[in-house]
Design a protein around this motif. Sequence first.
Motif, PDB file in Angstrom:
ATOM      1  N   HIS A 227      36.355  33.046  46.406  1.00  0.00           N
ATOM      2  CA  HIS A 227      36.387  31.976  45.402  1.00  0.00           C
ATOM      3  C   HIS A 227      37.816  31.476  45.167  1.00  0.00           C
ATOM      4  O   HIS A 227      38.304  31.458  44.021  1.00  0.00           O
ATOM      5  CB  HIS A 227      35.815  32.435  44.063  1.00  0.00           C
TER       6      HIS A 227
ATOM      7  N   LYS B 280      39.083  24.453  42.604  1.00  0.00           N
ATOM      8  CA  LYS B 280      38.667  25.313  43.706  1.00  0.00           C
ATOM      9  C   LYS B 280      39.396  24.899  44.977  1.00  0.00           C
ATOM     10  O   LYS B 280      39.783  23.735  45.136  1.00  0.00           O
ATOM     11  CB  LYS B 280      37.161  25.200  43.905  1.00  0.00           C
ATOM     12  N   CYS B 281      39.585  25.856  45.875  1.00  0.00           N
ATOM     13  CA  CYS B 281      40.355  25.593  47.093  1.00  0.00           C
ATOM     14  C   CYS B 281      39.625  26.049  48.356  1.00  0.00           C
ATOM     15  O   CYS B 281      38.805  26.971  48.325  1.00  0.00           O
ATOM     16  CB  CYS B 281      41.690  26.342  47.047  1.00  0.00           C
TER      17      CYS B 281
ATOM     18  N   LYS C  77      41.200  29.535  44.285  1.00  0.00           N
ATOM     19  CA  LYS C  77      41.555  28.433  43.386  1.00  0.00           C
ATOM     20  C   LYS C  77      43.063  28.193  43.463  1.00  0.00           C
ATOM     21  O   LYS C  77      43.835  29.100  43.758  1.00  0.00           O
ATOM     22  CB  LYS C  77      41.161  28.761  41.949  1.00  0.00           C
TER      23      LYS C  77
ATOM     24  N   GLY D 294      37.372  32.475  39.908  1.00  0.00           N
ATOM     25  CA  GLY D 294      38.181  32.214  41.084  1.00  0.00           C
ATOM     26  C   GLY D 294      39.381  33.132  41.188  1.00  0.00           C
ATOM     27  O   GLY D 294      39.814  33.742  40.213  1.00  0.00           O
TER      28      GLY D 294
ATOM     29  N   GLY E 197      32.596  20.667  47.382  1.00  0.00           N
ATOM     30  CA  GLY E 197      32.769  22.088  47.678  1.00  0.00           C
ATOM     31  C   GLY E 197      32.067  22.596  48.911  1.00  0.00           C
ATOM     32  O   GLY E 197      31.883  23.799  49.070  1.00  0.00           O
TER      33      GLY E 197
ATOM     34  N   PRO F 258      35.609  27.465  49.316  1.00  0.00           N
ATOM     35  CA  PRO F 258      35.454  27.506  47.853  1.00  0.00           C
ATOM     36  C   PRO F 258      34.032  27.901  47.489  1.00  0.00           C
ATOM     37  O   PRO F 258      33.104  27.747  48.292  1.00  0.00           O
ATOM     38  CB  PRO F 258      35.747  26.055  47.434  1.00  0.00           C
TER      39      PRO F 258
END
Length: 242
Positions: free
Chosen positions: A173, A188-189, A175, A208, A32, A200
């Motif tokens: 956040h 998460k993205c 996702k 998220g 992350g 993320p």
Amino acid sequence: MINPDTLAGLVRQKYAGMLRFAGTVWVLDGKGALYCPANDTLLVADLHFEKGSYLSQYASPVPRYDSRATLAALSALIDRYQPASVVCLGDSFHDRGAFARITFQDSEALLALTQRVSDWVWVVGNHDPDIPDSVAGKVVEHWQVSIADKSLIGCHEPDPALEHHCQIVGHFHPKGQLAMQKGVVRGKCLVATSSLMVMPALGQFTGGLSVQDPVMVTLAPVAERQCWMLYRGRVYQLPAGS
């Protein structure tokens, strides 16, 4: 700085992914974080230290060890990349009371982390606008650097006044989801356009916002963006149109 062969191995095994932004190569780690080889900097966002202890004040049945888990994740990332600098892009502390609630052990662990790099930067966020002087590191509203002849700003939320700069932000956040052999998985993205990268959240209990949410689509239109999803420590590029 991470050894190039070690980095290549991480990418081969999908523990990290490479992408271009603001004229240079970045490394998205499956834990992350974002690493910039060009200036040996590790970026993280939305640590939300002491969110567990904050929620427990309101009878929320969550563990109070989130700070310790996030510190362990940060330590592992520093071990992996050996950066000269660490930049935290806001909401590192969940609220103003976090500084009083954090345990001595976790406070000492955080101090030890800041001492492992040459430069530690706290960008303020909406949850932590007043980081006290007792916290080691430099506190700023924006982190600014020039890479590949481009001016780059790190801030917690996109700043319209700085739209002529490329910006890296946290706050949302993001996702997403991806269809795999075992079914649809979620994670998460990181979301990137040509001028904006949304990181993320690294912290625990951070929830998220779907990359398909209207807020994210307005911020980063589908036709102009690419998304990468993190799942079980690995990085997966989502299909175009995600």
